[in-house]
Design a protein around this motif. Sequence first.
Motif, short mmCIF file in Angstrom:
data_model
loop_
_atom_site.label_atom_id
_atom_site.label_comp_id
_atom_site.label_asym_id
_atom_site.label_seq_id
_atom_site.Cartn_x
_atom_site.Cartn_y
_atom_site.Cartn_z
N ALA A 1 -1.90 5.79 3.00
CA ALA A 1 -2.38 5.01 4.15
C ALA A 1 -2.46 5.87 5.41
N SER B 1 0.85 -1.19 0.00
CA SER B 1 0.00 0.00 0.00
C SER B 1 0.88 1.24 0.00
N LEU C 1 -4.60 2.17 -1.56
CA LEU C 1 -4.81 1.57 -0.25
C LEU C 1 -4.86 0.04 -0.35
N PRO C 2 -4.57 -0.68 0.74
CA PRO C 2 -4.56 -2.15 0.68
C PRO C 2 -5.95 -2.72 0.43
#
Length: 64
Positions: free
Chosen positions: A12, A7, A63-64
């Motif tokens: 994040a 990410s 983002l993850p």
Amino acid sequence: MGKKAKSHRGAAKRFRKTATGKIKRSRAYAGHIMTKKKRSRKRRLRKSALVSKADHKFIAALLP
């Protein structure tokens, strides 16, 4: 075996995903020079907001 995607660390720290998949963000213009801003505006700046529909796809990829 492929590597896991990392990410974007800058993103994040700035954005959070909600349970429904929307992306929350903090509001801009709350860093300094607060004396000239109205009390109601400063209250509004403390609250979080959602990322706009136009930016959602781009930020979701970071983002993850």
